[in-house]
Design a protein around this motif. Structure first.
Motif, PDB file in Angstrom:
ATOM      1  N   SER A 157      -7.423   7.146  -6.786  1.00 16.75           N
ATOM      2  CA  SER A 157      -8.549   6.028  -7.922  1.00 16.75           C
ATOM      3  C   SER A 157      -8.078   6.134  -8.836  1.00 16.75           C
ATOM      4  CB  SER A 157      -9.599   7.165  -7.484  1.00 16.75           C
ATOM      5  OG  SER A 157     -10.792   7.926  -8.256  1.00 16.75           O
ATOM      6  N   LEU A 158      -8.002   7.292 -10.092  1.00 17.78           N
ATOM      7  CA  LEU A 158      -8.141   7.363 -11.563  1.00 17.78           C
ATOM      8  C   LEU A 158      -6.939   6.950 -11.471  1.00 17.78           C
ATOM      9  CD1 LEU A 158      -9.207  11.080 -12.430  1.00 17.78           C
ATOM     10  CD2 LEU A 158     -10.210   8.599 -13.072  1.00 17.78           C
ATOM     11  N   LEU A 159      -5.435   6.673 -10.878  1.00 20.79           N
ATOM     12  CA  LEU A 159      -4.623   6.127 -11.385  1.00 20.79           C
ATOM     13  C   LEU A 159      -4.391   4.452 -11.264  1.00 20.79           C
ATOM     14  CD1 LEU A 159      -1.680   8.299  -9.279  1.00 20.79           C
ATOM     15  CD2 LEU A 159      -2.141   8.481 -12.008  1.00 20.79           C
ATOM     16  N   VAL A 160      -5.354   4.154  -9.753  1.00 16.65           N
ATOM     17  CA  VAL A 160      -5.174   3.145 -10.002  1.00 16.65           C
ATOM     18  C   VAL A 160      -5.682   2.915 -10.874  1.00 16.65           C
ATOM     19  CG1 VAL A 160      -6.982   1.319  -8.844  1.00 16.65           C
ATOM     20  CG2 VAL A 160      -5.225   2.759  -7.107  1.00 16.65           C
ATOM     21  N   GLU A 161      -7.648   2.654 -11.531  1.00 20.95           N
ATOM     22  CA  GLU A 161      -7.962   2.381 -12.371  1.00 20.95           C
ATOM     23  C   GLU A 161      -7.116   2.706 -14.010  1.00 20.95           C
ATOM     24  OE1 GLU A 161     -11.521   4.984 -12.683  1.00 20.95           O
ATOM     25  OE2 GLU A 161     -11.988   4.408 -10.972  1.00 20.95           O
ATOM     26  N   SER A 162      -6.531   3.820 -14.078  1.00 21.49           N
ATOM     27  CA  SER A 162      -4.879   3.640 -15.386  1.00 21.49           C
ATOM     28  C   SER A 162      -3.983   2.694 -15.422  1.00 21.49           C
ATOM     29  CB  SER A 162      -4.703   5.278 -15.370  1.00 21.49           C
ATOM     30  OG  SER A 162      -6.518   5.750 -15.525  1.00 21.49           O
ATOM     31  N   ASP A 163      -3.875   1.528 -14.316  1.00 22.21           N
ATOM     32  CA  ASP A 163      -2.358   0.810 -14.128  1.00 22.21           C
ATOM     33  C   ASP A 163      -1.401   1.456 -13.810  1.00 22.21           C
ATOM     34  OD1 ASP A 163      -4.148  -1.620 -13.388  1.00 22.21           O
ATOM     35  OD2 ASP A 163      -4.187  -1.649 -15.993  1.00 22.21           O
ATOM     36  N   ARG A 164      -1.406   3.101 -13.620  1.00 19.41           N
ATOM     37  CA  ARG A 164      -0.311   3.673 -13.315  1.00 19.41           C
ATOM     38  C   ARG A 164       0.836   3.622 -12.634  1.00 19.41           C
ATOM     39  NH1 ARG A 164      -2.243   9.474 -16.207  1.00 19.41           N
ATOM     40  NH2 ARG A 164      -0.490  10.154 -15.386  1.00 19.41           N
ATOM     41  N   LEU A 165       0.697   1.812 -11.434  1.00 16.99           N
ATOM     42  CA  LEU A 165       0.918   2.273 -10.030  1.00 16.99           C
ATOM     43  C   LEU A 165       1.752   2.554  -9.219  1.00 16.99           C
ATOM     44  CD1 LEU A 165      -0.328  -1.706  -9.668  1.00 16.99           C
ATOM     45  CD2 LEU A 165      -1.491   0.236  -9.837  1.00 16.99           C
ATOM     46  N   GLN A 166       2.962   3.033 -10.212  1.00 11.78           N
ATOM     47  CA  GLN A 166       3.970   3.322  -9.966  1.00 11.78           C
ATOM     48  C   GLN A 166       3.632   5.474  -8.902  1.00 11.78           C
ATOM     49  OE1 GLN A 166       7.493   3.267  -8.504  1.00 11.78           O
ATOM     50  NE2 GLN A 166       6.365   0.494  -9.444  1.00 11.78           N
ATOM     51  N   GLU A 167       2.842   5.825  -9.327  1.00 12.52           N
ATOM     52  CA  GLU A 167       2.609   6.954  -9.936  1.00 12.52           C
ATOM     53  C   GLU A 167       1.189   6.954  -7.795  1.00 12.52           C
ATOM     54  OE1 GLU A 167       1.160   9.936 -12.891  1.00 12.52           O
ATOM     55  OE2 GLU A 167       1.760   8.029 -13.991  1.00 12.52           O
ATOM     56  N   LYS A 190       1.390  -7.491  -4.326  1.00 13.12           N
ATOM     57  CA  LYS A 190       2.862  -6.837  -3.989  1.00 13.12           C
ATOM     58  C   LYS A 190       2.920  -5.330  -4.961  1.00 13.12           C
ATOM     59  CE  LYS A 190       4.411 -11.786  -4.894  1.00 13.12           C
ATOM     60  NZ  LYS A 190       4.828 -11.917  -6.102  1.00 13.12           N
ATOM     61  N   ASP A 191       1.710  -5.583  -5.681  1.00  6.11           N
ATOM     62  CA  ASP A 191       1.748  -3.296  -5.946  1.00  6.11           C
ATOM     63  C   ASP A 191       1.269  -2.662  -5.334  1.00  6.11           C
ATOM     64  OD1 ASP A 191       2.822  -4.495  -9.221  1.00  6.11           O
ATOM     65  OD2 ASP A 191       1.140  -5.434  -9.212  1.00  6.11           O
ATOM     66  N   ARG A 192       0.153  -3.509  -4.509  1.00  3.49           N
ATOM     67  CA  ARG A 192       0.050  -2.068  -3.988  1.00  3.49           C
ATOM     68  C   ARG A 192       0.818  -1.346  -3.004  1.00  3.49           C
ATOM     69  NH1 ARG A 192      -4.342  -6.319  -1.338  1.00  3.49           N
ATOM     70  NH2 ARG A 192      -5.546  -6.539  -2.980  1.00  3.49           N
ATOM     71  N   PRO A 193       0.733  -0.004  -2.411  1.00  6.40           N
ATOM     72  CA  PRO A 193       1.950   0.402  -1.586  1.00  6.40           C
ATOM     73  C   PRO A 193       1.794   0.692  -0.259  1.00  6.40           C
ATOM     74  CG  PRO A 193      -0.052   2.289  -2.445  1.00  6.40           C
ATOM     75  CD  PRO A 193      -0.046   1.179  -3.200  1.00  6.40           C
ATOM     76  N   ILE A 194       0.705  -0.364   0.300  1.00  4.98           N
ATOM     77  CA  ILE A 194       0.492  -0.475   1.733  1.00  4.98           C
ATOM     78  C   ILE A 194       0.108  -2.673   1.559  1.00  4.98           C
ATOM     79  CG2 ILE A 194       0.657   1.736   2.460  1.00  4.98           C
ATOM     80  CD1 ILE A 194      -2.323   1.228   3.173  1.00  4.98           C
ATOM     81  N   THR A 195       0.554  -2.757   3.090  1.00  6.70           N
ATOM     82  CA  THR A 195       0.020  -4.009   2.803  1.00  6.70           C
ATOM     83  C   THR A 195      -1.615  -4.468   3.478  1.00  6.70           C
ATOM     84  OG1 THR A 195       0.343  -3.965   5.132  1.00  6.70           O
ATOM     85  CG2 THR A 195       2.377  -4.727   3.478  1.00  6.70           C
ATOM     86  N   THR A 196      -1.946  -5.612   2.647  1.00  2.00           N
ATOM     87  CA  THR A 196      -3.566  -5.835   2.983  1.00  2.00           C
ATOM     88  C   THR A 196      -3.952  -5.452   4.408  1.00  2.00           C
ATOM     89  OG1 THR A 196      -4.112  -7.185   1.730  1.00  2.00           O
ATOM     90  CG2 THR A 196      -5.546  -7.306   2.665  1.00  2.00           C
ATOM     91  N   SER A 197      -3.258  -5.510   5.059  1.00  2.00           N
ATOM     92  CA  SER A 197      -3.295  -5.721   7.107  1.00  2.00           C
ATOM     93  C   SER A 197      -3.087  -4.142   7.059  1.00  2.00           C
ATOM     94  CB  SER A 197      -2.519  -6.153   7.818  1.00  2.00           C
ATOM     95  OG  SER A 197      -1.433  -5.833   7.138  1.00  2.00           O
TER      96      SER A 197
END
Length: 884
Positions: free
Chosen positions: A324-334, A373-380
């Motif tokens: 959750s913290l990585l998402v809030e910090s836009d550290r999407l690769q991590e 596109k940046d999500r590690p898994i799809t919406t479905s």
């Protein structure tokens, strides 16, 4: 009103008895450690509490029988979050105990066992939101013990029952009854010579005192508990107890002391080589870092907890916090890398409330990544994850968890613009939340329903849904502020938007009805209240709605609302309908203009550009109201400002010919509901003045303070404490013991949106908002006269902090003063001395003048001095609260 029960309350409610056999003590201690650590990610308060339950120890009177086995099975199921199965198991144990009583076989022991089992059942019913059954069950438990209280075992169970009763009473919104029950529990533990049980009941009492608004008593109680705990020898029990105390302090907002105690708990757990409790405490320490926005510090602690934890669910919960913290910090690769570690382990989890909350929290963190596109898994696949959570909640018959999963799934559908399905899911979640008394979930699904209805063009239905959500938040004010630190963290995401979106709906037309205007005004004031209470971490504001007509017939109130695509202004005039003005401007552009205006107040900045920006803001906020102000001969403007506008000096806005201060006296207020307006009594004016002229604690000298103090002392009776005499202790004594109407502090200080960063500097310390509250509480206890005016000279708002004015309003309201005068930036010494001297001279010599008019005239006297004409020298000072 329903209150979530804190994890610390539950720990102390059920943990630790000296009469326990060693085997049972160890067994229950490990149960406590195994689950004490988990903290949910920005979820309903009740969710956090459900996950952090230490189970009661089983008294040594129980034999290792089938009944005991059933009791322990229920404990394990309860601990895992399988509440319905735990209830069924304990009900089976009850049948056996009753059969034993009927057969005459060890009747006394069976009666005590039944009472203990009923106590467990009441706890489970509380978790399930079944308040009536929880109350009935605990009453039956109490009745069974009426004839057994003389025995040691009976008294021990009775103490537990009193603790459970207190938790139920707090959950039902009756903190005074909860306090009384916990006092009874403390008495019984004292008679049993059970210090751990006694300290636990006293910790619960501190939280009840907080809920009642008795913050000083709560603080004193916790300090005494800490002192007793420190005297205990190091043990895992002491570590867990310190952990509980640390999280209690965290909940009450004392993060510095919480951190200190949690670190002690961690040191003991590590010394005793207990990785489970070490991991638990690391998560709590990480939460402290998170609350003060130290993201790297929080990540480090969560990562340590994940690596150390021997329990898979705890490790996953720590990893979910990291994600959750990585998402809030836009550290999407991590985020992607971490998700690859988490995903395989999710399939191995057994169904439980904790597993449901974990999956829902993970899904909500992932959906915050707006670009799919940046999500590690799809919406479905996120939908599939939530579907698994939903099925698990249904499998364990946990309607609260089911509501949580359904609502989250509805939110995902809404984000994907599948509005029909989203609304159906939201309504199902609403019904379940209502059936389980889950008010902390209810407002979320009402908000979701309102958003969906608005997108479907059903504005009236959307407004009704939003109003219900706001109504439920108002009912939950105390719980949201005092017992749920994660809500403070999520305030901007989960609470504030509901109010703003409702205001936007109410003002959607060019000519809103009076009914809508009145509702919008009330909503704006309610937002100010919950925002300040979120800032204080306590529902402590005295709300007494007042009409401007009853306060001052020469004043007008301007309410501003910064909305996404326009600025809304509501004008309230005495004995007149509300008037509405709207200007199309994006929130981003408005905030940029506000920031530019603040920068332009530096004397080195171009005057032409400053006046241009100033006039733009004047045209947005005040010019539309001018015809009505002139017609009604208004002399004083009271602003209820919103968002970034709150940091701006309204006095320095310019109409193209003159500054606002040249036309009107001014005041700020968070709202007339919390104003407490009253004219200044000049019959016996005295000042207690403390100040620093010398450099101290890394802050520069303030050369003009001595002259300022001398000027004030020459005009009005003054008790003066300068430099080494201006200590924290002397300030406390002065506030508590001196019968003064005015306290004037000429020293460095800072107002911030973070209470931890809001302070006033003394010779030996920094005075925080909680300190002010304690000091003024002492004054209120000892003096009938409240503080009329608190003057904070040489203080400033934190640079770059859009909500720094919360700190000024916080000090103003928390001090208990009717009015507070503070400066938005550190002002020139000489001009400040002149302004302050003129202010007191006007107050003394013109007894009919208001405080706002006195400030206006003193600012004008500085403005008219050629060397100080620039707004930098006079516009910083603002009056908060009563302007009379």
């Amino acid at each position: 009103m329903k209150f979530a029960i804190s994890k610390a309350q539950k720990f102390w409610q059920i943990f630790g008895q000296k009469i326990l056999g060693k085997k049972n003590l160890v067994f229950c201690l490990m149960l406590a450690i195994a689950t004490y650590c988990s903290i949910a990610i920005i979820q309903p308060a009740i969710a956090t509490n459900n996950q952090n339950v230490a189970k009661q120890n089983i008294p040594s009177l129980l034999s290792q029988s089938h009944q005991t086995s059933l009791l322990e099975q229920g404990i394990r199921l309860y601990e895992q979050g399988n509440l319905a199965e735990a209830v069924t198991t304990w009900q089976q144990a009850l049948i056996t105990y009753r059969n034993d009583q009927s057969s005459g076989s060890n009747k006394l022991s069976a009666q005590l066992n039944e009472a203990l089992c009923l106590n467990y059942l009441s706890m489970a019913y509380q978790e399930l939101g079944e308040w009536k059954q929880a109350q009935t069950t605990i009453n039956r438990s109490t009745a069974l013990l009426d004839q057994q209280l003389t025995s040691k075992e009976g008294m021990a169970i009775a103490a537990r029952i009193s603790n459970t009763q207190g938790s139920l009473q707090l959950a039902m919104g009756n903190p005074q009854s909860a306090l009384d029950s916990w006092k009874i529990a403390a008495e019984k533990y004292n008679q049993l010579d059970d210090e751990i049980g006694l300290l636990g009941s006293q910790t619960n009492q501190a939280q009840a005192l907080q809920a009642l608004g008795l913050f000083r008593l709560a603080s004193e109680q916790l300090e005494a508990i800490e002192l007793h705990l420190q005297k205990q020898p190091d043990s895992i029990l002491k570590s867990v107890a310190l952990h509980s105390l640390g999280t209690t302090l965290q909940t009450l907002g004392d993060l510095a002391k919480s951190q200190k105690i949690l670190e002690q708990s961690l040191a003991i757990a590590q010394q005793l080589n207990n990785p489970a409790e070490s991991s638990a405490t690391l998560i709590s320490i990480g939460n402290n870092f998170r609350f003060i926005k130290d993201i790297d510090g929080a990540l480090q602690k969560y990562e340590e907890a994940a690596k150390l934890s021997p329990v898979s669910i705890i490790r996953l919960e720590a990893q979910a916090l990291i994600l959750s913290l990585l998402v809030e910090s836009d550290r999407l690769q991590e985020v992607k890398s971490l998700w690859q570690q988490i995903e395989p382990d999710l399939a191995k989890l057994q169904p439980s409330r904790r597993s449901v909350y974990l999956m829902v929290n993970l899904s909500e963190s992932l959906t915050k990544i707006r670009d799919a596109k940046d999500r590690p898994i799809t919406t479905s696949k996120i939908a599939d994850l939530l579907t698994v959570a939903l099925r698990q909640s249904q499998a364990i018959q946990d309607r609260r968890a089911e509501s949580f999963a359904l609502g989250a799934l509805g939110g995902l559908y809404e984000q994907n613009q599948q509005l029909t399905e989203a609304y159906q899911l939201a309504q199902r979640a609403l019904v379940l939340a209502q059936s389980t008394n889950a008010d902390d979930l209810l407002y979320r699904w009402q908000w979701l329903s309102g958003k969906i209805l608005n997108q479907q063009g059903k504005s009236d239905l959307a407004i009704a849904a939003y109003r219900q959500a706001v109504k439920n938040i108002q009912a939950l004010r105390l719980e949201l502020a005092a017992t749920s630190p994660e809500v403070q963290f999520a305030f901007r995401d989960r609470i504030e938007p509901i109010y703003r979106e409702l205001v936007s709906l109410l003002l959607r037309s060019e000519n809103p009805s009076q009914e809508n205007l009145i509702q919008a005004r009330l909503t704006l004031e309610s937002l100010q209240i919950v925002e300040l209470e979120n800032y204080f971490r306590a529902a402590c504001l005295n709300i007494q709605p007042q009409q401007i007509d009853a306060i001052d017939s020469n004043s007008a109130v301007l309410y501003s609302a910064v909305l996404k695509d326009h600025l809304a202004v509501i004008l309230s005039l005495p004995k007149a309908p509300l008037q509405y003005y709207s200007t199309n401007i994006s929130q981003t552009e408005l905030e940029e203009s506000a920031d530019q205006f603040l920068q332009s107040l530096n004397p080195a900045f171009s005057e032409r550009i400053r006046l241009k920006i100033s006039q733009k803001l004047y045209d947005l906020i005040i010019r539309p109201t001018e015809p009505a102000l002139i017609e009604r001969q208004i002399k004083n403007l009271v602003f209820v400002l919103d968002s970034s506008l709150r940091n701006l000096p309204m006095a320095a806005l310019h109409d193209g010919k003159q500054y606002v201060i040249e036309k009107y006296s001014l005041a700020l207020t968070p709202g007339l509901q919390i104003l407490g307006a009253k004219s200044l009594d000049r019959s016996q004016l005295k000042v207690w003045l403390g100040g620093l002229s010398e450099a101290r604690q890394g802050f520069t000298e303030l050369k003009g303070v001595k002259f300022e103090a001398a000027q004030i002392a020459s005009q009005i009776p003054t008790n003066l404490e300068l430099n080494s005499n201006f200590t924290k202790l002397n300030l406390q004594k002065g506030l508590a013991e001196q019968d003064t109407a005015i306290v004037h502090l000429a020293t460095h200080g800072q107002f911030s949106s973070d209470p931890e960063s809001t302070f006033i500097l003394t010779w030996d310390d920094r005075i925080t908002i909680p300190d002010f509250y304690k000091f003024l509480r002492d004054r209120t206890d000892n003096r009938s006269n409240p503080l009329e005016l608190l003057v904070l000279s040489a203080c400033k708002t934190a640079e770059g902090d859009a909500k720094a004015s919360l700190g000024l309003a916080g000090i103003a309201l928390r001090s208990g003063a009717r009015s507070t005068m503070g400066s938005l930036w550190a002002v020139n010494d000489a001009s400040t001395s002149k302004l302050m001297s003129n202010f007191y001279d006007i107050l003394i010599k013109q007894p009919t003048i208001s405080k706002a008019e006195a400030l206006q005239q003193s600012q004008l006297s500085v403005l008219k001095d050629p060397q100080y004409r620039h707004p930098y020298y006079w516009a910083a000072f603002v009056l908060v609260g009563s302007w009379l």
